[in-house]
Design an enzyme around this catalytic site. Sequence first.
Site, PDB file in Angstrom:
ATOM      1  N   GLU A  44      49.626  74.560  34.320  1.00 44.22           N
ATOM      2  CA  GLU A  44      50.890  74.142  33.694  1.00 44.22           C
ATOM      3  C   GLU A  44      50.493  73.097  32.659  1.00 44.22           C
ATOM      4  O   GLU A  44      50.009  72.024  33.011  1.00 44.22           O
ATOM      5  CB  GLU A  44      51.820  73.541  34.755  1.00 44.22           C
ATOM      6  CG  GLU A  44      53.093  72.945  34.166  1.00 44.22           C
ATOM      7  CD  GLU A  44      53.870  72.099  35.182  1.00 44.22           C
ATOM      8  OE1 GLU A  44      53.907  72.458  36.383  1.00 44.22           O
ATOM      9  OE2 GLU A  44      54.424  71.059  34.774  1.00 44.22           O
ATOM     10  N   ARG A  52      53.988  66.736  27.391  1.00 47.60           N
ATOM     11  CA  ARG A  52      53.888  65.285  27.243  1.00 47.60           C
ATOM     12  C   ARG A  52      52.783  64.930  26.254  1.00 47.60           C
ATOM     13  O   ARG A  52      52.793  63.877  25.649  1.00 47.60           O
ATOM     14  CB  ARG A  52      53.577  64.658  28.598  1.00 47.60           C
ATOM     15  CG  ARG A  52      54.751  63.907  29.160  1.00 47.60           C
ATOM     16  CD  ARG A  52      54.430  63.431  30.535  1.00 47.60           C
ATOM     17  NE  ARG A  52      54.525  64.508  31.500  1.00 47.60           N
ATOM     18  CZ  ARG A  52      54.223  64.376  32.778  1.00 47.60           C
ATOM     19  NH1 ARG A  52      53.765  63.233  33.232  1.00 47.60           N
ATOM     20  NH2 ARG A  52      54.371  65.382  33.604  1.00 47.60           N
ATOM     21  N   THR A  66      56.933  69.950  31.484  1.00 45.29           N
ATOM     22  CA  THR A  66      57.668  68.866  30.828  1.00 45.29           C
ATOM     23  C   THR A  66      58.405  69.379  29.584  1.00 45.29           C
ATOM     24  O   THR A  66      58.429  68.732  28.541  1.00 45.29           O
ATOM     25  CB  THR A  66      56.740  67.676  30.466  1.00 45.29           C
ATOM     26  OG1 THR A  66      55.773  67.489  31.494  1.00 45.29           O
ATOM     27  CG2 THR A  66      57.539  66.382  30.344  1.00 45.29           C
ATOM     28  N   LYS A  89      61.038  73.776  41.188  1.00 53.01           N
ATOM     29  CA  LYS A  89      60.027  72.737  41.318  1.00 53.01           C
ATOM     30  C   LYS A  89      60.711  71.588  42.073  1.00 53.01           C
ATOM     31  O   LYS A  89      61.835  71.218  41.729  1.00 53.01           O
ATOM     32  CB  LYS A  89      59.607  72.294  39.918  1.00 53.01           C
ATOM     33  CG  LYS A  89      58.799  71.006  39.864  1.00 53.01           C
ATOM     34  CD  LYS A  89      58.364  70.728  38.426  1.00 53.01           C
ATOM     35  CE  LYS A  89      57.692  69.360  38.319  1.00 53.01           C
ATOM     36  NZ  LYS A  89      56.963  69.172  37.067  1.00 53.01           N
TER      37      LYS A  89
HETATM   38  C1  3PG Z   1      53.978  66.399  36.615  1.00 49.19           C
HETATM   39  O1  3PG Z   1      53.491  66.140  35.536  1.00 49.19           O
HETATM   40  O2  3PG Z   1      54.695  67.377  36.852  1.00 49.19           O
HETATM   41  C2  3PG Z   1      53.657  65.454  37.704  1.00 49.19           C
HETATM   42  O3  3PG Z   1      53.747  64.176  37.214  1.00 49.19           O
HETATM   43  C3  3PG Z   1      52.309  65.685  38.275  1.00 49.19           C
HETATM   44  O4  3PG Z   1      52.248  64.795  39.309  1.00 49.19           O
HETATM   45  P1  3PG Z   1      50.870  64.239  39.847  1.00 49.19           P
HETATM   46  O5  3PG Z   1      50.176  63.644  38.648  1.00 49.19           O
HETATM   47  O6  3PG Z   1      51.255  63.227  40.888  1.00 49.19           O
HETATM   48  O7  3PG Z   1      50.112  65.400  40.417  1.00 49.19           O
END
Ligand code: 3PG
Length: 214
Positions: A42, A46, A70, A130
Amino acid sequence: MDQIVERIKQTGVIPVIKLSRPQRDAAPLAETLCSGGIAAAEVTFRAAGAAEAIRIMRAARPEMLVGAGTVLNCGQVDEAVKAGAQFIVTPGLDPELVSYCQRLGVAVFPGCSTPTDYQTAYHLGLSVLKFFPAEQSGGLAKIKALSAPFPMFQIMPTGGISLNNLREYLSCPVVCACGGSYMVAPELVEHGRWDDIRELCRQSAHIVEEVRHG
Ligand code: 3PG
């Protein structure tokens, strides 16, 4: 959609990737994830250049399942799909954005963590959500509590997942896969520590295998 969900289930763990230098890192990372037994990613919007990263990963490893994370607006959905994204992940539940993806025929997994989110997702005809941010929102206890009134959903917890709790999450029958960035931490990618990333993927894939097949 069903085929995408099936592939996500089979993989069991979806690395959540933020790449600041897609030109340099996307291809070796795709190679590393696949050779570590996790042929999925994924790629989050961001980081600037997310669409480019998706394009490069899909070209480098066509067998890989690559989605966009995101995603906050329809423009990003278009950009992601054009780059070859096979699914869309959103941090929250935005009914308009979900409907837009549904009209395009692209799989969408919105972030949900409350009964209201779940109920809205039900009305939108969704089947996979999710659960985000997983640990911070109540973790497995909350996932189980929400699955009582909403048994129709399969859940993809993300946020706070690591090798320490992956087995526990995957053992929950409503959890179809977990998302996490632990195997692709920025310092590992930044320094090209592909062997370390591959090893974390192998350990994750091993846990998936054990939970699924004993
Ligand atoms: C995301 O980007 O969906 C989450 O922030 C990932 O979370 P993690 O960095 O705690 O795995």
